[in-house]
Design a protein around this motif. Structure first.
Motif, PDB file in Angstrom:
ATOM      1  N   UNK A  15     -21.128 -54.542 -92.300  1.00 45.53           N
ATOM      2  CA  UNK A  15     -20.629 -55.910 -92.353  1.00 45.53           C
ATOM      3  C   UNK A  15     -19.115 -55.979 -92.282  1.00 45.53           C
ATOM      4  N   UNK A  16     -18.441 -54.986 -92.855  1.00 46.68           N
ATOM      5  CA  UNK A  16     -16.985 -55.011 -92.869  1.00 46.68           C
ATOM      6  C   UNK A  16     -16.386 -54.571 -91.538  1.00 46.68           C
ATOM      7  N   UNK A  17     -17.171 -53.848 -90.727  1.00 47.17           N
ATOM      8  CA  UNK A  17     -16.629 -53.307 -89.489  1.00 47.17           C
ATOM      9  C   UNK A  17     -16.515 -54.397 -88.436  1.00 47.17           C
ATOM     10  N   UNK A  18     -15.421 -54.377 -87.699  1.00 45.93           N
ATOM     11  CA  UNK A  18     -15.268 -55.290 -86.584  1.00 45.93           C
ATOM     12  C   UNK A  18     -16.057 -54.785 -85.390  1.00 45.93           C
ATOM     13  N   UNK A  19     -16.030 -55.553 -84.296  1.00 48.41           N
ATOM     14  CA  UNK A  19     -16.754 -55.159 -83.091  1.00 48.41           C
ATOM     15  C   UNK A  19     -16.272 -53.803 -82.581  1.00 48.41           C
ATOM     16  N   UNK A  20     -14.947 -53.633 -82.570  1.00 44.83           N
ATOM     17  CA  UNK A  20     -14.396 -52.364 -82.109  1.00 44.83           C
ATOM     18  C   UNK A  20     -14.850 -51.205 -82.974  1.00 44.83           C
ATOM     19  N   UNK A  25     -18.255 -46.489 -83.665  1.00 37.31           N
ATOM     20  CA  UNK A  25     -19.212 -45.727 -84.454  1.00 37.31           C
ATOM     21  C   UNK A  25     -20.399 -45.282 -83.600  1.00 37.31           C
ATOM     22  N   UNK A  26     -20.891 -46.177 -82.762  1.00 41.06           N
ATOM     23  CA  UNK A  26     -22.010 -45.816 -81.886  1.00 41.06           C
ATOM     24  C   UNK A  26     -21.572 -44.789 -80.850  1.00 41.06           C
ATOM     25  N   UNK A  27     -20.356 -44.920 -80.366  1.00 39.07           N
ATOM     26  CA  UNK A  27     -19.837 -43.921 -79.431  1.00 39.07           C
ATOM     27  C   UNK A  27     -19.729 -42.562 -80.109  1.00 39.07           C
ATOM     28  N   UNK A  28     -19.286 -42.555 -81.360  1.00 43.51           N
ATOM     29  CA  UNK A  28     -19.165 -41.297 -82.099  1.00 43.51           C
ATOM     30  C   UNK A  28     -20.518 -40.617 -82.283  1.00 43.51           C
ATOM     31  N   UNK A  29     -21.583 -41.417 -82.393  1.00 45.16           N
ATOM     32  CA  UNK A  29     -22.928 -40.839 -82.504  1.00 45.16           C
ATOM     33  C   UNK A  29     -23.274 -39.955 -81.315  1.00 45.16           C
ATOM     34  N   UNK A  30     -22.742 -40.286 -80.149  1.00 49.45           N
ATOM     35  CA  UNK A  30     -23.077 -39.539 -78.929  1.00 49.45           C
ATOM     36  C   UNK A  30     -22.281 -38.251 -78.792  1.00 49.45           C
ATOM     37  N   UNK A  98     -21.196 -41.818 -93.198  1.00 53.50           N
ATOM     38  CA  UNK A  98     -20.228 -42.782 -93.723  1.00 53.50           C
ATOM     39  C   UNK A  98     -20.752 -44.220 -93.679  1.00 53.50           C
ATOM     40  N   UNK A  99     -22.044 -44.369 -93.379  1.00 57.76           N
ATOM     41  CA  UNK A  99     -22.723 -45.681 -93.373  1.00 57.76           C
ATOM     42  C   UNK A  99     -22.125 -46.672 -92.367  1.00 57.76           C
ATOM     43  N   UNK A 100     -21.538 -46.162 -91.299  1.00 62.17           N
ATOM     44  CA  UNK A 100     -21.009 -47.068 -90.270  1.00 62.17           C
ATOM     45  C   UNK A 100     -22.104 -47.518 -89.309  1.00 62.17           C
TER      46      UNK A 100
END
Length: 311
Positions: A15-20, A25-30, A98-100
């Motif tokens: 909830x605290x994370x902005x769109x960027x 975070x999703x990019x980091x998953x890859x 980190x729950x992102x």
């Protein structure tokens, strides 16, 4: 109670994370840096298969589809290994830990990438390339991550086969088949993977031991590890010479030159371990990245220039 806390943490962080931040975070998953190394082997395989410069559109489709497949495998690996990542200093900032990114979202994301990869490669290249990319994802997730990684010190030896598949995908995208040069490139990457990863595992041995992962440096002595690194390094360089019949003097000179540097650094690591000196295994790790990149770049240049082959 633990589950509730984790869920709350995920929701709060998301909830605290902005769109960027969410996209990052999703990019980091890859694991983009891993994808980058895999794609470095795909393009030269396509050049060698074409024995020249392949169609730009086909190259782009293959890279996009290949990146999606690799990203899918890495995202699903993060889901399966989130418990390990949480106790390792090297990985404790990953998005799930980190729950992102919520765990369920990461699972759907990984599966969706795999499906999209298959569709892109099938429609833009051919069915064989799509099947090979999907097979690599399935092997990495189900064989390496879920079976081998936590059970045997040979995990990276056999599990590393997934990282060799991009050369087959690239070759298949151009030719619709898997020729023997593609299999040789597969072997080169297969043999290169253990010294590359074991040198990293030497540096982070305590991390893997704390996580209960039996990487070779955890279960073997430093000398045993350095010997195996040296053996696999020699095998890697020797295997690169099997491509001489389909290349010219450009590739051969580069393969011998950079191969010699790779072997010198591997020998220095072994000598230091044998003599009981403090060693820096990360020097070999970083060099191994440069070595593989330079080797496959030489393949691409050799094919693009189009000089008569030596075979």
């Amino acid at each position: 109670m633990t589950t509730t806390t984790s869920s709350t943490g995920e929701q709060g962080a998301t909830g605290r994370a902005g769109v960027g931040g969410v996209l990052g975070a999703y990019l980091a998953l890859t694991k983009p840096r891993v994808i980058e190394l895999l794609l470095i082997t795909t393009i030269p395989a396509m050049f060698l298969a074409e024995r020249g410069i392949p169609p730009l559109g086909l190259v782009l489709v293959t890279l996009v589809g290949g990146a999606m497949a690799a990203g899918s495998a890495n995202a699903l690996n993060c889901v399966a290994d989130s418990d390990i990542d949480a106790v390792m200093d090297r990985t404790k900032s990953r998005p799930l830990v980190s729950y992102r990114v919520p765990r369920g979202h990461a699972l759907v994301f990984g599966i969706a990438l795999s499906v999209l990869s298959f569709a892109v490669l099938w429609t833009g290249a051919n069915l064989l390339a799509a099947v090979l990319a999907s097979a690599a994802t399935l092997f990495y997730v189900f064989i390496y991550t879920l079976v081998l990684k936590r059970r045997t010190s040979q995990n990276i030896v056999w599990g590393g086969a997934a990282g060799c598949m991009p050369v087959l995908v690239g070759w298949a995208a151009v030719t619709g088949t898997v020729g023997w040069p593609a299999l040789v490139m597969f072997v080169v990457v297969f043999l290169w993977t253990p010294p590359h990863f074991w040198s990293l595992a030497m540096k982070y041995r305590a991390d893997y031991e704390r996580a209960g992962v039996p990487m070779l440096p955890v279960v073997a002595t430093p000398r045993q590890v350095s010997v195996r690194i040296l053996v696999y390094s020699w095998a890697t360089v020797m295997s690169t010479l099997l491509l001489i019949p389909v290349t010219s003097w450009i590739y051969v000179c580069c393969a011998l030159g950079i191969g010699a540097v790779f072997l010198v650094v591997a020998q220095q690591l072994h000598r230091g371990v044998r003599r009981g000196r403090a060693v820096n295994p990360m020097r070999l790790f970083h060099l191994s990245n440069s070595y593989l990149s330079a080797l496959f770049l030489a393949l691409a240049v050799d094919a693009a220039v189009g000089l008569p082959v030596l075979g």
